[in-house]
Design an enzyme around this catalytic site. Structure first.
Site, PDB file in Angstrom:
ATOM      1  CE1 TYR A 204      -3.479  -2.504  -0.016  1.00 25.20           C
ATOM      2  CE2 TYR A 204      -4.249  -1.600   2.064  1.00 25.20           C
ATOM      3  CZ  TYR A 204      -4.427  -2.441   0.994  1.00 25.20           C
ATOM      4  OH  TYR A 204      -5.558  -3.218   0.925  1.00 25.20           O
ATOM      5  N   GLY A 246      -8.228   2.955   8.822  1.00 23.51           N
ATOM      6  CA  GLY A 246      -8.039   2.444   7.468  1.00 23.51           C
ATOM      7  C   GLY A 246      -7.592   0.993   7.507  1.00 23.51           C
ATOM      8  CD  GLU A 247      -8.468  -2.413   2.880  1.00 22.50           C
ATOM      9  OE1 GLU A 247      -9.544  -2.926   3.226  1.00 22.50           O
ATOM     10  OE2 GLU A 247      -7.927  -2.632   1.786  1.00 22.50           O
ATOM     11  CB  ILE A 248      -2.710  -2.459   7.471  1.00 23.72           C
ATOM     12  CG1 ILE A 248      -3.248  -3.616   8.314  1.00 23.72           C
ATOM     13  CG2 ILE A 248      -2.666  -1.163   8.285  1.00 23.72           C
ATOM     14  CD1 ILE A 248      -2.372  -3.965   9.499  1.00 23.72           C
TER      15      ILE A 248
END
Length: 392
Positions: A204, A246-248
Site C-alpha cells: 500500500y 483504514g485497512e492495512i
C-alpha cells in the site's frame, strides 16, 4: 501457534470507561438548534466524492454514475441542483480537493474507457469550475493509482494525497480473476493467493503525494513512517493532518491514528491515541470508510465498517484475516477530547463510505451505505458544542 508477524499486531487493549447515568444522557445525540437540516441527495449515494466551494456543497460519482449535484446551503429550499456531468469514466472512491475555488477530482476505481473489460486503479485528474459549470481533464497522471486514497489541503493551494492500494497488485487481481473465467477452481486459487498475504506484501502506498495545480506537477511530501492504509478517514486542524484508521490489507483494519505536521517540504508524523472500542470494554478492530471532521477544535469520527474477529484470526496466523467473517457497519460517533477518545453518541443508522465535508465548526455527512451495502441519500450534520455531540 501464538502470534505471527508481531510487527503488524495491533495492540487490542481494552479500556474500561465508567459513565454515570448523567454522562450517558449528556453524550446522547441531541438536535443541533444552530443548524438547518439539509435535504437528501437526489439519488442513493455511496462510494462517491465531493467538496465545498464557498457556501455550496458538491457531490458526485460513485453510485451516482457521472452525475454531480450542488446544494446552496444559503438556499436549501431549492434542494440539490444537477450540474455538468463528469466527462470521464464512471468510478468509485475518487477523491476531491477544493483549491482556489475549483474542485480537483483524482483517481478512483473504474474502467479506463468504455471498451475496457475490467476495473482498474485510476490515476487521472479533472477540474471543475463552478463559475462556468465546466469540467476539464488535466494533462497529468498521479504517480500512484488512487484507490482507497484520502486527500485534503493544508494551504488551499496544493492537494495532499495519502495512502491507497498498489496499482499493479490491485489491477493484477482483477486481471487474474478475468483470466480464470468460469473455472471455479482457478478463481478460488486467485482469491486465496490474493488475500493470504501479510500486510507489507500488498505494498500500500506510503508516499505522500502533493499536487501543485499552478505548475500542474506532482512532488513528494515525504514517506509515511508506518504501513500504508486504504479507506482511512482524514481531517485537518489548523496546519495539522489527522489520519484515522483504514485497512492495512484487505479485510484487516488498524485502530491507529496519526498526526502529520508540515516541516519544510515534508510531513512529519506523530502517533496519536488509538481509537477506542465501539462499546465500553471492547477492543477496536479499526475502521475503513468512516466519516471525520473537526468541530470546535474537536476531532469527530463516525460510522465506518470492519470485520469483527479479523484481528483474532490474524494473530493466530491466519493471513486471510477476514475469511468467513461478516462485514459490520457501525453507527458510533467518537470525539477526541483532551487527547482522549470518548464515545460521543450514535448516528441514526450504521453508515460508511459516504462523503465527509468540513463545514463551519461542523462535519457534514453525505450519503453512504448502511448494513448490507444499501446506499442512502441522507445528509447528516455533526457538531461538538458544550461537551456534547449534536446531530441534525
Amino acid at each position: 501457534m501464538t502470534q505471527l508477524y508481531p510487527q503488524y499486531k495491533k495492540q487490542l487493549t481494552t479500556k474500561i470507561v465508567l459513565f454515570s447515568a448523567l454522562s450517558l444522557l449528556m453524550m446522547a445525540s441531541l438536535p443541533n438548534t444552530y443548524a438547518e437540516q439539509y435535504p437528501d441527495v437526489p439519488v442513493p449515494f455511496k462510494n462517491g466524492t465531493g467538496g465545498k466551494v464557498e457556501n455550496s456543497l458538491y457531490v458526485g460519482l460513485g453510485s451516482a454514475g457521472v452525475s454531480w449535484f450542488r446544494l446552496d446551503t444559503d438556499k436549501t429550499g431549492a434542494g440539490w441542483q444537477k450540474v455538468a456531468n463528469f466527462p470521464g469514466q464512471p468510478r468509485e472512491q475518487a477523491v476531491t480537493v477544493v483549491l482556489a475555488g475549483k474542485l480537483y477530482v483524482f483517481g478512483g476505481v473504474g474502467k479506463t474507457n468504455a471498451n475496457d473489460t475490467q476495473v482498474r486503479a485510476l490515476d487521472d485528474a479533472y477540474r471543475f469550475d463552478p463559475q462556468t459549470n465546466q469540467w476539464q481533464q488535466l494533462a497529468t497522471r498521479a504517480p500512484r493509482g488512487l484507490v482507497g486514497t484520502v486527500a485534503t489541503t493544508l494551504d488551499g493551494s496544493q492537494a495532499v494525497l495519502l495512502g491507497g492500494v498498489n496499482k499493479a497488485i490491485f489491477d493484477g487481481y482483477f486481471t487474474d480473476l478475468a483470466s480464470a473465467g468460469s473455472d471455479e477452481v482457478r478463481k478460488s486459487a486467485v482469491i486465496n493467493a490474493y488475500f493470504n498475504q501479510a500486510p507489507a506484501d500488498y505494498f500500500y502506498n506510503r508516499d505522500v503525494l502533493i499536487y501543485d495545480p499552478q505548475k500542474n506537477q506532482w512532488k513528494s511530501g515525504g514517506l509515511l513512517p508506518f504501513l500504508g492504509t486504504a479507506g482511512s478517514a482524514i481531517s485537518r486542524m489548523d496546519n495539522r493532518l489527522i489520519l484515522i484508521n483504514g485497512e492495512i490489507k484487505p479485510g484487516l483494519r488498524t485502530a491507529a491514528v496519526w498526526q502529520g505536521l508540515m516541516q519544510g517540504n515534508v510531513l512529519e508524523w506523530q502517533p496519536q491515541p488509538d481509537l477506542i472500542g465501539a462499546e465500553t470494554g471492547s477492543a477496536q478492530e479499526g475502521l475503513a470508510g468512516a466519516f471525520s471532521g473537526i468541530s470546535h477544535k474537536t476531532v469527530l469520527v463516525a460510522g465506518g465498517a470492519n470485520f469483527p474477529g479479523a484481528w483474532k484470526q490474524f494473530n493466530r496466523g491466519h493471513l486471510y484475516a477476514h475469511q468467513g467473517l461478516e462485514k459490520q457497519w457501525h453507527q458510533q460517533v467518537y470525539a477526541l477530547v483532551d487527547n482522549q477518545w470518548r464515545i460521543a453518541g450514535k448516528l441514526p443508522q450504521p453508515l460508511g463510505y459516504g462523503v465527509s465535508i468540513q463545514g463551519p465548526d461542523k462535519v457534514i455527512l453525505i450519503g453512504g451505505e448502511t448494513t448490507g451495502g444499501t446506499a442512502t441519500s441522507a445528509v447528516t450534520q455533526l457538531s461538538w458544542q458544550g461537551g456534547k455531540l449534536h446531530i441534525e
